[in-house]
Design an enzyme around this catalytic site. Structure first.
Site, PDB file in Angstrom:
ATOM      1  N   PHE B 247       0.790  -1.227  -0.027  1.00 36.37           N
ATOM      2  CA  PHE B 247       0.041  -0.090  -0.002  1.00 36.37           C
ATOM      3  C   PHE B 247       0.838   1.304  -0.025  1.00 36.37           C
ATOM      4  O   PHE B 247       0.420   2.296   0.423  1.00 36.37           O
ATOM      5  CB  PHE B 247      -1.005   0.084   0.986  1.00 36.37           C
ATOM      6  N   PRO B 635     -10.148  -8.686 -15.511  1.00 37.50           N
ATOM      7  CA  PRO B 635     -11.192  -7.985 -14.826  1.00 37.50           C
ATOM      8  C   PRO B 635     -11.450  -8.754 -13.270  1.00 37.50           C
ATOM      9  O   PRO B 635     -11.678  -7.853 -12.232  1.00 37.50           O
ATOM     10  CB  PRO B 635     -12.444  -8.613 -15.636  1.00 37.50           C
ATOM     11  N   GLU B 708      -5.606   2.184  -7.024  1.00 34.86           N
ATOM     12  CA  GLU B 708      -6.048   3.056  -5.851  1.00 34.86           C
ATOM     13  C   GLU B 708      -7.308   3.809  -6.040  1.00 34.86           C
ATOM     14  O   GLU B 708      -7.847   4.285  -4.979  1.00 34.86           O
ATOM     15  CB  GLU B 708      -4.568   4.339  -5.785  1.00 34.86           C
TER      16      GLU B 708
END
Lengths: 334, 744
Positions: B247, B635, B708
């Site tokens: 992250f 996807p 993000e």
């Protein structure tokens, strides 16, 4: 590596005799191992009691339910006798921790679990509970999680258990086995208020072992509810919780049992509020009055004042649900 | 030609298709070796000793007891750790670090958890036990700054992080309708699954250093370590095969890695350090707290005349980290008068660092909450207000968008959500004890690209090897790289070997900024084409399978060439010419399109909250989102990024807060029990739709990146929904129970 002795107890008597003041019993280990790893507890000896024959749940002739010390939280929560006759206890158990922890944690271990006060869990902070006389960093520190009931100058750490809150409301007796033999202690007298000695958390003498907890005979017909309020939906200690049990007498409250968690230094039975509810109509006004009484002596610190209105809300809602269920039970039996 | 609508990937067969992770089996069976699990022969374990104060000096260390403990080999500290050089810390030169101060430089203490020593022992348990027995005496200094949220200081203005157009101050003061509000967001922890970890091993008598690190950027770490340890880059290798997320806090190197490598060099044995969670949360990065003031001016019809966005964020005493809250604001709405400014305030924390959608996620909370406040002032539907100020081109640069369908996002998500069922009255929608609140916000994240190189090898055993020095931080990079070469060569996924996360491989980008997909895949495609061209040359050359044929006449399908008459597999082509393999190199970089278009992803979130005022309980019941991210290469993993971002946004909105003791700046809730993040029971029904508008102006894949954006816009959608339910405006995150109670 810091070493410690490890032994397996094969009988209750020997377990109770074999220990030294710096020894610790280990069952599920869910609190102890954590605190050893954090360097908060440094037992010289671990006495593993998992092999002891303390895993039974049985009805006694006088209508009480005896729960062995080593019955896991999972087994107790799903035990048919508990689900049917003590649903409050089942709810409270399932509100605590996570499935994995409940699978390991035991009934007596739950009673013995230590506070989650972050200053207690940080060896570099001042904590009278961990290190008597060192002071209390929580009093003027970040005390959002701390107690508003039962605190002292020395300590405002919350007792973290959910199970114990239900037991406080239901009424129970602990059976202790020690070097001087067996004795019984009422549940409400087992945990101590911190006072000047927050490191003494309970009535257990050196070498004494909890062997069973016997629940008072179920209150019937009654409704009950355990309500736990916290930031997230699961896997968090209570900010405020309430165990409520109500037996109706017509439209009025016959008997009410009330205990609080997350707001007090020990599982907190609200005897005055219970007395005030008896004979009153089962209405919000009665519940709100009981909540006022239960929190009348609350003393907030800088960051935990919100727990007072929150605990009041927990009481009112838990009583409302308990009374609603009691009404349903009453109708079914009529 | 920048318009790549004639892309080779216009009608793909593998790209854009649901593809199981190619590394899934390794992760499921435990074969994927994460840094903390690795073992080197003769390896030692290090355990850092953290400072227990946040501000002052280390007066003395008492090491006697710890040194005498079993298995302890050495304890490093400021008096005996080797003197090293700092990294120049340059983004442009690829040697940026997270904290430029080296470990054990001196006795100064700048934050709680700063390493004051490193215990090295034969086992992890021995190292930890001895670390607990290291005694330290401190000289406390006055004036520790615990948090921006507790401070009135003005901080330092960072000119380069601000922007301005028109005359926003005059436009604001003359506006018919004004919103002027201040927002606070608490510092957050990344709380990535896998802790920071380093395994350092010196080889060839100390001439060569091999480092395993859980990092989002092997090349940045290699370059920085080369400067710090005075090594030629060629003599340093950084490896990161599997990463349990980051992250952002694993973008750039932290001091623990330097301490580990330094200890390994001094002791002549490999050393491994895995940070405990507590230290990961004090010295392994955080999203800094922020204070933001937003002023919006508008006319009665809701047209914005002024946007002024002033931000301040925390940095540490040892570094200057800028979490640019206003960076998306200039591009958000069509408004001629706008300014943003950014200040930073040093506090006694470990250095903050980028955390998923850094800056923008904070800025969008403030801006999109302010827009909701404006909608309330105007009595206007929040969707209508946003459409009224829709930016048809990028107002910041004046460039046209490469591809923007935010209006469609809002309309489609609103329809699936049932926004038209919303009664705008405060608390007007009820269900039993609960008040239902509906809220929405839009979101955006820039689309960037970096230069990248890759290599593809076609092998005589029928397999394909593809390599790039980027990383898979758990998002699925291995799989999309495999999809890319499978698409171009027709080699089945099962026969493709992907290698990432090594500095010995062709230079790849950071896994950050949602840029890895758009950066890596074009280089991989170029390498695959180069390998195919090499193989065609072989096939049509002397003694080849298609000897004398035209390379251009060979078509590619299913791992084979076809000349219109015969099909010959790549393996047979190589065997025919007695070759083991052919090699292809590829590189790709952003080009002139960067001067012609503005590239961003967009989305809209609609949130239902349920608030039970009787017990002060708020829960997010439902999130419906539509995202415009270009094409999703895989996807399910792309959707997974958005869903994960949404759950993280619930944490940001309602739970997450690093608690620093106001008395001494010590972190109090440095563990995962007391630092609250959403658990499964907090994850609502999540309905994510991804529009499929490939952005071929950006790259031939049409992909903009998706790591993000899902997080941006969730917190304001929650706070806006809560306003709808309660009538109380929450401008501070997280929205706690005490804040909810205060409104009653």
């Amino acid at each position: 590596m810091r070493t410690f002795a490890y032994s397996r107890a094969d009988s209750v008597e020997r377990a109770a005799h074999a220990t030294t003041p710096t020894a610790a019993f280990v069952a599920g280990g869910t609190t102890l191992l954590d605190l050893v790893k954090l360097d908060v507890m440094q037992p010289s000896e671990l006495v593993d009691i998992n092999a002891l024959p303390l895993k039974q749940v049985e009805w006694l002739d006088d209508g009480r339910l005896k729960v062995g010390a080593l019955v896991t939280n999972t087994d107790l929560a799903h035990h048919p006798a508990v689900k049917q006759h003590y649903p409050l206890l089942s709810e409270a158990l399932l509100a605590g921790a996570s499935t994995q922890l409940r699978n390991m944690a035991t009934t007596a271990g739950n009673v013995m679990q230590r506070t989650r006060c972050p200053y207690f869990r940080d060896p570099s902070a001042a904590c009278n509970k961990r290190h008597p006389g060192s002071g209390c960093d929580a009093r003027d520190g970040l005390n959002r999680m701390h107690a508003v009931l039962g605190g002292s100058e020395a300590c405002i750490a919350v007792h973290p258990s959910d199970m114990c809150v239900a037991m406080a409301a239901l009424g129970a007796t602990l059976t202790l086995e020690g070097p001087d033999g067996e004795r019984e202690v009422p549940f409400g007298e087992f945990h101590r208020l911190p006072g000047d000695t927050p490191h003494i958390e309970h009535d257990l003498a050196d070498g004494e072992l909890i062997t069973a907890i016997t629940l008072d005979a179920p209150l019937a017909p009654a409704g009950s509810h355990y309500l736990k309020l916290r930031d997230r939906a699961s896997y968090e200690f209570a900010l405020a919780s309430c165990a409520a049990q109500v037996a109706l007498d017509g439209d009025s409250i016959g008997t009410a049992r009330l205990a609080l968690g997350g707001v007090a230094t020990k599982p907190w039975r609200c005897a005055e509020a219970e007395a005030a509810l008896a004979g009153q109509p089962a209405t919000l006004e009665s519940f709100e009055r009981a909540a006022e009484i239960a929190l009348a002596d609350a003393e907030p610190r800088e960051h935990n004042a919100f727990k007072i209105p929150l605990a009041r809300q927990a009481i009112v809602r838990a009583l409302r649900e308990a009374a609603r269920l009691a009404g349903t039970t009453q109708e079914e039996q009529a | 030609m920048n318009d790549m609508t004639q892309s080779a990937f216009a009608n793909p067969r593998v790209i854009g298709q649901r593809t199981p992770r190619v590394d899934g089996e390794y992760k499921l069976t435990g074969k994927a070796g994460y840094t903390g699990e690795l073992h080197a022969e003769n390896m030692l374990y290090g355990y850092p000793v953290p400072a227990t104060i946040a501000h002052g000096e280390l007066e003395s260390l008492d090491l006697d007891e710890a040194l005498a403990m079993p298995g302890v080999v050495e304890i490093f500290h400021h008096r005996n750790f080797p003197k090293l050089h700092r990294s120049p810390n340059s983004m442009g030169h690829g040697d940026q670090v997270s904290e430029v101060r080296l470990p054990f430089e001196d006795e100064r203490i700048y934050y709680h958890g700063q390493y004051i020593a490193l215990v090295v022992a034969e086992t992890f348990e021995q190292a930890r036990a001895a670390a607990y027995r290291v005694g330290a005496r401190y000289r406390h200094a006055e004036g520790a700054v615990p948090s921006l949220l507790d401070s009135d200081a003005e901080g330092t203005l960072i000119d380069s992080a601000g922007s301005s157009r028109g005359d926003p101050e005059s436009a604001f003061s003359g506006a018919e309708v004004q919103v002027d509000a201040t927002y606070h967001i608490a510092a957050e922890s990344h709380l990535q699954m896998e802790m920071h970890a380093t395994l350092a091993e010196w080889r060839e008598n100390g001439a060569r250093l091999v480092v395993h690190e859980s990092t989002q950027g092997v090349f940045y770490q290699r370059n920085a370590m080369a400067r710090i340890f005075d090594l030629a880059q060629e003599n340093l290798e950084v490896i990161s095969h599997y990463i349990g997320s980051g992250f952002g806090n694993k973008l750039f190197m932290w001091p623990h890695a330097v301490a580990t490598a330094g200890a390994a060099r001094e002791l002549g044995r490999p050393v491994k350090v895995v940070l405990p969670r507590q230290q990961d949360m004090t010295g392994g990065g955080n999203r800094p707290a922020s204070r933001q003031r937003i002023r919006l001016g508008a006319d009665r019809e809701g047209r914005l005349s002024s946007v002024i966005h002033d931000s301040m964020t925390e940095t540490s005493l040892v570094d200057q980290y800028i979490d640019a809250c206003g960076s998306a604001t200039p591009s958000f709405y069509a408004c001629d008068n706008l300014s943003t400014s950014q200040r930073i305030l040093p506090v006694n924390h470990g250095t903050p660092c980028p955390m998923r959608a850094p800056g923008e996620v904070s800025g969008i909370f403030a801006l999109e909450t302010a827009m909701d406040e404006l909608a309330v002032e105007l009595g206007m539907d929040p969707v209508e207000l946003r459409l009224k100020n829709y930016a048809e081109q990028d107002p910041a640069s004046g460039l046209p968008w490469s591809s923007k369908h935010l209006d469609e996002c809002m309309k489609r998500a609103a329809k699936r959500f049932g926004w038209d069922q919303r009664d705008p009255g405060i608390g007007a929608m009820r269900d039993g004890d609960e008040i239902i609140g509906y809220g929405m916000a839009t979101c955006t994240w820039f689309a960037g690209r970096q230069p990248c190189e890759a290599r593809v090898e076609l092998r005589a055993d029928g397999t394909l090897f593809v390599a790039c020095g980027t990383q898979d931080i758990g998002t699925g990079t291995y799989t999309i790289v495999a999809q890319t070469v499978a698409e171009l060569t027709g080699v089945p996924l099962a026969q493709i070997e992907v290698k990432l996360g090594e500095t010995s491989l062709p230079a790849g980008p950071l896994s950050g900024g949602s840029m890895a997909t758009a950066t890596t895949l074009p280089a991989v495609a170029a390498a695959a084409r180069d390998a195919l061209a090499a193989l065609k040359e072989v096939a049509t050359g002397s003694g080849g399978a298609f000897e004398g044929g035209e390379a251009d006449s060979l078509s590619v399908a299913d791992g084979a060439f076809n000349d219109g008459q015969r099909t010959v597999s790549f393996a047979d082509v190589l065997e025919t010419s007695r070759l083991a393999s052919v090699n292809g190199q590829g590189s790709a970089a952003p080009g002139d399109e960067q001067n012609q278009y503005s590239f961003r992803s967009f989305g809209a979130h609609f949130v239902e909250v349920r608030y039970d005022p009787g017990i002060s309980r708020v829960r997010v019941a439902r999130v419906v989102s539509t995202m415009d991210i270009g094409r999703a290469i895989n996807p399910p993993t792309a959707r997974n990024q958005v869903e994960g971002g949404i759950v993280m946004g619930i944490g940001m909105g309602l739970f997450e807060k690093l608690d620093y003791d106001p008395r001494d700046a010590r972190l109090v809730n440095g563990n995962v029990a007391d630092y609250i993040v959403p658990v499964h029971a907090d994850a609502p029904e999540i309905d994510v739709e991804m529009l499929d508008y490939p952005d071929f102006k950006f790259n031939e894949f049409g992909a903009r990146g998706v790591g993000e954006i899902g997080l941006t816009g969730i917190a304001p959608a929650i706070s806006n929904a809560l306003y709808h339910a309660t009538g109380k405006r929450h401008r501070d995150l997280p929205i706690t129970i005490e804040a909810l109670l205060a409104g009653q």
